[in-house]
Design a protein around this motif. Structure first.
Motif, mmCIF file in Angstrom:
data_model
loop_
_atom_site.group_PDB
_atom_site.id
_atom_site.type_symbol
_atom_site.label_atom_id
_atom_site.label_comp_id
_atom_site.label_asym_id
_atom_site.label_seq_id
_atom_site.Cartn_x
_atom_site.Cartn_y
_atom_site.Cartn_z
ATOM 1 N N GLU A 108 0.912 -1.167 0.064
ATOM 2 C CA GLU A 108 0.023 -0.089 0.055
ATOM 3 C C GLU A 108 0.838 1.114 -0.031
ATOM 4 N N ILE A 111 0.966 5.082 4.087
ATOM 5 C CA ILE A 111 0.096 4.778 5.143
ATOM 6 C C ILE A 111 -0.614 5.601 5.780
ATOM 7 N N GLY A 114 -3.112 5.544 8.837
ATOM 8 C CA GLY A 114 -2.860 4.035 9.112
ATOM 9 C C GLY A 114 -4.135 3.362 9.303
ATOM 10 N N THR A 117 -4.659 0.801 6.697
ATOM 11 C CA THR A 117 -3.469 -0.385 7.036
ATOM 12 C C THR A 117 -4.045 -1.433 8.224
ATOM 13 N N LEU A 121 -4.085 -5.414 7.478
ATOM 14 C CA LEU A 121 -3.677 -6.227 8.513
ATOM 15 C C LEU A 121 -4.695 -7.476 8.978
ATOM 16 N N ILE A 130 2.079 -6.853 4.836
ATOM 17 C CA ILE A 130 1.755 -5.569 3.980
ATOM 18 C C ILE A 130 3.176 -4.859 4.273
ATOM 19 N N SER A 132 4.215 -1.166 3.306
ATOM 20 C CA SER A 132 3.653 0.354 3.254
ATOM 21 C C SER A 132 4.679 1.251 2.691
ATOM 22 N N GLU A 134 5.905 5.036 2.243
ATOM 23 C CA GLU A 134 5.513 6.033 2.660
ATOM 24 C C GLU A 134 6.756 7.278 2.593
ATOM 25 N N LYS A 144 2.245 3.927 11.695
ATOM 26 C CA LYS A 144 2.804 2.956 12.783
ATOM 27 C C LYS A 144 2.028 2.956 13.881
ATOM 28 N N VAL A 147 -1.379 2.077 14.061
ATOM 29 C CA VAL A 147 -1.937 0.665 13.783
ATOM 30 C C VAL A 147 -1.732 -0.139 15.089
ATOM 31 N N LEU A 157 3.773 -6.103 9.136
ATOM 32 C CA LEU A 157 3.751 -4.972 8.764
ATOM 33 C C LEU A 157 5.330 -4.006 8.548
ATOM 34 N N VAL A 159 6.881 -0.849 7.332
ATOM 35 C CA VAL A 159 6.782 0.391 6.544
ATOM 36 C C VAL A 159 8.079 1.061 6.023
#
Ligand code: SAH
Length: 263
Positions: A108, A111, A114, A117, A121, A130, A132, A134, A144, A147, A157, A159
Protein backbone atom coordinates in the motif's frame (compact mmCIF):
# COMPACT_ATOMS: atom_id res chain seq x y z
CA UNK A 1 -1.38 -8.54 16.21
CA UNK A 2 -2.34 -9.90 19.60
CA UNK A 3 -3.54 -7.17 21.92
CA UNK A 4 -7.00 -6.53 20.48
CA UNK A 5 -9.00 -8.48 23.00
CA UNK A 6 -12.68 -7.77 22.53
CA UNK A 7 -13.73 -9.78 25.62
CA UNK A 8 -13.52 -9.47 29.39
CA UNK A 9 -13.66 -6.43 31.66
CA UNK A 10 -12.18 -3.08 30.62
CA UNK A 11 -8.56 -2.88 31.74
CA UNK A 12 -6.19 -0.10 32.73
CA UNK A 13 -4.15 1.01 29.69
CA UNK A 14 -6.93 0.15 27.25
CA UNK A 15 -8.62 2.67 24.95
CA UNK A 16 -12.30 3.28 25.51
CA UNK A 17 -15.05 5.31 23.91
CA UNK A 18 -17.07 7.38 26.34
CA UNK A 19 -20.47 8.36 24.94
CA UNK A 20 -22.04 11.44 26.50
CA UNK A 21 -25.79 12.02 27.00
CA UNK A 22 -25.96 13.76 23.58
CA UNK A 23 -24.38 10.76 21.83
CA UNK A 24 -20.99 12.44 21.29
CA UNK A 25 -18.01 10.13 21.50
CA UNK A 26 -14.68 10.66 23.26
CA UNK A 27 -11.67 8.35 22.84
CA UNK A 28 -9.45 7.99 25.91
CA UNK A 29 -6.99 5.62 27.52
CA UNK A 30 -7.95 4.19 30.93
CA UNK A 31 -5.44 5.46 33.47
CA UNK A 32 -5.73 4.55 37.18
CA UNK A 33 -6.15 7.55 39.49
CA UNK A 34 -7.21 9.93 36.69
CA UNK A 35 -10.51 11.86 36.58
CA UNK A 36 -12.47 12.66 33.40
CA UNK A 37 -13.71 16.24 33.69
CA UNK A 38 -17.07 16.91 31.99
CA UNK A 39 -19.32 19.93 32.36
CA UNK A 40 -21.85 17.52 33.86
CA UNK A 41 -19.41 16.52 36.65
CA UNK A 42 -16.45 14.17 36.95
CA UNK A 43 -16.12 10.43 36.27
CA UNK A 44 -13.11 8.55 37.61
CA UNK A 45 -11.17 6.19 35.34
CA UNK A 46 -11.16 3.84 38.36
CA UNK A 47 -14.98 3.71 38.17
CA UNK A 48 -14.66 2.31 34.63
CA UNK A 49 -11.70 -0.07 35.05
CA UNK A 50 -13.02 -3.60 35.69
CA UNK A 51 -16.51 -2.88 34.27
CA UNK A 52 -17.87 -4.86 31.31
CA UNK A 53 -17.82 -3.41 27.79
CA UNK A 54 -21.07 -1.51 27.21
CA UNK A 55 -21.45 -0.35 30.84
CA UNK A 56 -23.33 2.69 32.03
CA UNK A 57 -21.42 5.07 34.31
CA UNK A 58 -22.55 8.21 36.10
CA UNK A 59 -20.82 11.52 36.80
CA UNK A 60 -20.68 12.83 40.39
CA UNK A 61 -23.73 14.96 39.40
CA UNK A 62 -25.70 11.96 38.13
CA UNK A 63 -25.39 12.34 34.31
CA UNK A 64 -25.38 8.99 32.52
CA UNK A 65 -22.54 8.14 30.13
CA UNK A 66 -21.85 4.86 28.32
CA UNK A 67 -18.51 3.22 27.91
CA UNK A 68 -17.42 0.85 25.15
CA UNK A 69 -14.32 -0.75 23.70
CA UNK A 70 -13.92 1.21 20.47
CA UNK A 71 -14.96 -0.43 17.25
CA UNK A 72 -12.61 0.30 14.35
CA UNK A 73 -14.95 3.09 13.15
CA UNK A 74 -15.10 4.68 16.59
CA UNK A 75 -11.34 4.48 16.99
CA UNK A 76 -10.55 6.00 13.59
CA UNK A 77 -13.24 8.66 13.60
CA UNK A 78 -12.32 9.90 17.09
CA UNK A 79 -8.52 10.05 16.69
CA UNK A 80 -6.95 13.48 16.47
CA UNK A 81 -5.81 13.15 12.87
CA UNK A 82 -3.40 15.20 10.80
CA UNK A 83 -3.79 13.40 7.47
CA UNK A 84 -6.79 12.63 5.32
CA UNK A 85 -7.88 9.05 5.97
CA UNK A 86 -9.86 6.61 3.90
CA UNK A 87 -13.30 6.70 5.47
CA UNK A 88 -14.83 3.51 6.88
CA UNK A 89 -17.62 3.54 4.25
CA UNK A 90 -14.93 3.08 1.58
CA UNK A 91 -12.64 0.71 3.49
CA UNK A 92 -15.13 -2.18 3.41
CA UNK A 93 -15.61 -2.01 -0.39
CA UNK A 94 -11.84 -1.52 -0.92
CA UNK A 95 -11.13 -4.79 0.89
CA UNK A 96 -13.71 -6.56 -1.27
CA UNK A 97 -12.82 -5.00 -4.63
CA UNK A 98 -9.10 -5.46 -4.04
CA UNK A 99 -10.05 -8.98 -2.91
CA UNK A 100 -7.66 -8.89 0.04
CA UNK A 101 -7.56 -12.47 1.31
CA UNK A 102 -5.96 -14.28 4.28
CA UNK A 103 -2.28 -14.90 3.52
CA UNK A 104 -2.09 -12.23 0.76
CA UNK A 105 1.00 -10.11 0.13
CA UNK A 106 -0.12 -6.50 -0.22
CA UNK A 107 1.67 -3.24 -1.01
CA UNK A 108 0.00 0.00 0.00
CA UNK A 109 1.05 3.63 -0.43
CA UNK A 110 1.09 5.73 1.61
CA UNK A 111 0.37 4.73 5.17
CA UNK A 112 -0.91 8.22 6.10
CA UNK A 113 -2.80 7.90 9.32
CA UNK A 114 -2.91 4.08 9.07
CA UNK A 115 -6.70 3.68 8.90
CA UNK A 116 -6.66 1.43 5.85
CA UNK A 117 -3.52 -0.37 7.07
CA UNK A 118 -5.37 -1.67 10.14
CA UNK A 119 -8.06 -3.31 8.03
CA UNK A 120 -5.54 -4.64 5.48
CA UNK A 121 -3.64 -6.31 8.34
CA UNK A 122 -6.81 -7.86 9.72
CA UNK A 123 -7.84 -9.07 6.25
CA UNK A 124 -4.50 -10.73 5.38
CA UNK A 125 -4.19 -12.19 8.90
CA UNK A 126 -0.99 -13.45 10.52
CA UNK A 127 0.10 -15.43 7.44
CA UNK A 128 -0.16 -12.42 5.12
CA UNK A 129 2.15 -9.43 4.76
CA UNK A 130 1.69 -5.69 4.25
CA UNK A 131 4.40 -3.38 2.95
CA UNK A 132 3.53 0.29 3.26
CA UNK A 133 5.49 2.80 1.19
CA UNK A 134 5.47 6.29 2.71
CA UNK A 135 7.48 9.36 1.70
CA UNK A 136 6.96 11.39 4.86
CA UNK A 137 8.87 10.32 7.95
CA UNK A 138 6.30 11.88 10.30
CA UNK A 139 3.46 9.90 8.67
CA UNK A 140 5.52 6.71 8.66
CA UNK A 141 5.91 7.10 12.44
CA UNK A 142 2.37 8.27 13.27
CA UNK A 143 0.85 5.65 10.94
CA UNK A 144 2.75 2.85 12.70
CA UNK A 145 1.65 4.21 16.09
CA UNK A 146 -2.02 4.39 15.09
CA UNK A 147 -1.85 0.78 13.89
CA UNK A 148 -0.09 -0.61 16.98
CA UNK A 149 -2.33 1.35 19.37
CA UNK A 150 -5.31 -0.55 17.89
CA UNK A 151 -3.83 -3.94 16.93
CA UNK A 152 -0.70 -4.28 19.07
CA UNK A 153 2.70 -4.84 17.46
CA UNK A 154 2.37 -6.35 13.95
CA UNK A 155 5.46 -8.22 12.81
CA UNK A 156 3.90 -8.64 9.34
CA UNK A 157 3.76 -4.88 8.69
CA UNK A 158 6.80 -3.25 7.09
CA UNK A 159 6.76 0.52 6.64
CA UNK A 160 9.28 1.69 4.02
CA UNK A 161 10.33 5.31 3.93
CA UNK A 162 10.38 5.45 0.13
CA UNK A 163 8.75 7.20 -2.79
CA UNK A 164 6.70 4.53 -4.58
CA UNK A 165 6.88 6.59 -7.81
CA UNK A 166 10.59 5.58 -7.91
CA UNK A 167 9.76 1.87 -8.07
CA UNK A 168 8.53 -1.19 -6.18
CA UNK A 169 11.24 -3.51 -4.85
CA UNK A 170 8.97 -6.47 -4.07
CA UNK A 171 8.02 -9.21 -6.54
CA UNK A 172 5.08 -11.65 -6.63
CA UNK A 173 2.76 -9.21 -4.91
CA UNK A 174 -0.92 -10.20 -4.81
CA UNK A 175 -2.50 -6.76 -4.36
CA UNK A 176 -1.47 -3.10 -4.62
CA UNK A 177 -3.62 -0.43 -2.97
CA UNK A 178 -2.79 3.21 -3.74
CA UNK A 179 -4.05 6.21 -1.80
CA UNK A 180 -1.85 8.97 -3.22
CA UNK A 181 -2.33 11.77 -5.76
CA UNK A 182 -0.69 10.33 -8.92
CA UNK A 183 -1.16 6.55 -8.99
CA UNK A 184 -0.56 6.49 -12.77
CA UNK A 185 3.12 6.95 -11.88
CA UNK A 186 2.97 3.52 -10.22
CA UNK A 187 1.30 1.61 -13.07
CA UNK A 188 4.54 0.47 -14.78
CA UNK A 189 6.09 -0.57 -11.43
CA UNK A 190 2.90 -2.42 -10.50
CA UNK A 191 3.08 -4.30 -13.79
CA UNK A 192 6.48 -5.70 -12.75
CA UNK A 193 5.59 -6.40 -9.10
CA UNK A 194 2.16 -8.06 -9.34
CA UNK A 195 1.53 -11.76 -9.82
CA UNK A 196 -0.52 -12.57 -12.97
CA UNK A 197 -4.16 -11.88 -12.10
CA UNK A 198 -3.04 -9.56 -9.27
CA UNK A 199 -5.11 -6.46 -8.54
CA UNK A 200 -4.22 -2.78 -8.42
CA UNK A 201 -6.73 -0.52 -6.69
CA UNK A 202 -6.51 3.24 -6.45
CA UNK A 203 -8.53 5.78 -4.49
CA UNK A 204 -8.90 9.21 -6.14
CA UNK A 205 -11.04 12.22 -5.20
CA UNK A 206 -11.37 13.91 -8.61
CA UNK A 207 -12.66 12.84 -12.01
CA UNK A 208 -9.61 14.31 -13.76
CA UNK A 209 -7.38 11.96 -11.75
CA UNK A 210 -9.68 9.02 -12.52
CA UNK A 211 -9.44 9.72 -16.25
CA UNK A 212 -5.65 9.92 -16.11
CA UNK A 213 -5.42 6.65 -14.17
CA UNK A 214 -7.76 4.78 -16.52
CA UNK A 215 -5.88 6.08 -19.60
CA UNK A 216 -2.51 5.05 -18.12
CA UNK A 217 -3.70 1.56 -17.26
CA UNK A 218 -5.19 1.08 -20.73
CA UNK A 219 -2.07 2.41 -22.47
CA UNK A 220 0.19 0.13 -20.43
CA UNK A 221 -1.43 -2.92 -21.97
CA UNK A 222 -0.84 -5.39 -19.11
CA UNK A 223 -4.07 -4.72 -17.25
CA UNK A 224 -7.73 -5.56 -17.72
CA UNK A 225 -10.27 -2.79 -18.41
CA UNK A 226 -10.53 -0.75 -15.16
CA UNK A 227 -13.70 -0.76 -13.09
CA UNK A 228 -14.62 2.62 -11.53
CA UNK A 229 -17.21 3.34 -8.83
CA UNK A 230 -17.97 5.45 -5.78
CA UNK A 231 -19.71 4.51 -2.55
CA UNK A 232 -22.66 6.53 -1.30
CA UNK A 233 -23.56 6.06 2.34
CA UNK A 234 -26.87 7.70 3.31
CA UNK A 235 -27.62 7.56 7.04
CA UNK A 236 -31.25 7.71 8.22
CA UNK A 237 -32.81 9.49 11.17
CA UNK A 238 -35.21 7.20 13.02
CA UNK A 239 -36.74 8.79 16.08
CA UNK A 240 -40.44 8.63 17.02
CA UNK A 241 -42.42 9.32 13.86
CA UNK A 242 -39.49 10.96 12.12
CA UNK A 243 -38.24 8.19 9.87
CA UNK A 244 -36.31 9.72 7.00
CA UNK A 245 -32.82 10.24 5.59
CA UNK A 246 -30.67 12.67 7.61
CA UNK A 247 -30.74 16.21 6.25
CA UNK A 248 -26.99 16.58 5.79
CA UNK A 249 -24.69 13.92 4.52
CA UNK A 250 -21.06 13.48 3.60
CA UNK A 251 -21.58 13.35 -0.14
CA UNK A 252 -18.17 12.66 -1.66
CA UNK A 253 -14.87 11.16 -0.61
CA UNK A 254 -13.19 9.47 -3.58
CA UNK A 255 -13.62 7.12 -6.52
CA UNK A 256 -12.32 3.56 -6.42
CA UNK A 257 -10.61 2.17 -9.53
CA UNK A 258 -9.54 -1.45 -9.89
CA UNK A 259 -7.98 -3.58 -12.59
CA UNK A 260 -6.18 -6.92 -12.87
CA UNK A 261 -2.85 -7.81 -14.36
CA UNK A 262 -3.07 -9.85 -17.55
CA UNK A 263 -0.24 -11.71 -19.25
N1 SAH B 1 -4.73 5.54 3.40
C1 SAH B 1 -4.29 6.36 4.51
C2 SAH B 1 -4.18 7.81 4.16
C3 SAH B 1 -3.10 8.09 3.14
S1 SAH B 1 -2.87 9.84 2.88
C4 SAH B 1 -5.27 6.18 5.69
O1 SAH B 1 -6.31 5.54 5.51
O2 SAH B 1 -4.97 6.66 6.79
C5 SAH B 1 -1.70 9.76 1.59
C6 SAH B 1 -0.31 9.42 2.07
O3 SAH B 1 0.48 9.10 0.93
C7 SAH B 1 0.40 10.56 2.78
O4 SAH B 1 0.87 10.09 4.02
C8 SAH B 1 1.55 10.91 1.85
O5 SAH B 1 2.72 11.33 2.55
C9 SAH B 1 1.79 9.59 1.14
N2 SAH B 1 2.42 9.69 -0.20
C10 SAH B 1 2.14 10.62 -1.15
N3 SAH B 1 2.91 10.39 -2.26
C11 SAH B 1 3.65 9.28 -1.98
C12 SAH B 1 4.65 8.56 -2.73
N4 SAH B 1 5.01 8.94 -3.95
N5 SAH B 1 5.22 7.46 -2.15
C13 SAH B 1 4.86 7.07 -0.90
N6 SAH B 1 3.94 7.74 -0.15
C14 SAH B 1 3.35 8.83 -0.68
Amino acid sequence: MDSRNPRGPLRAGEDIILVDPKGEEHLLTLTPGKPIGTHRGNILHDDIIGKPDGSRVWTARGAEYRVFRPTFNQYIMNLKRHAQIIYPKDIGPILLWADVFPGATVIEAGIGWGALTIKLLEAVGPTGHITSYEIREDFAESGKKTVSRFLGECSNLEVKLRDIYQGIEEKDVDRIVLDLPEPWRVVAHAGGALVPGGIILSYLPSTVQVKQMVDSVNEHGSFSEPEVFEVIHRPWHVKGLSVRPVQWMFSHSAFIITCRKIT
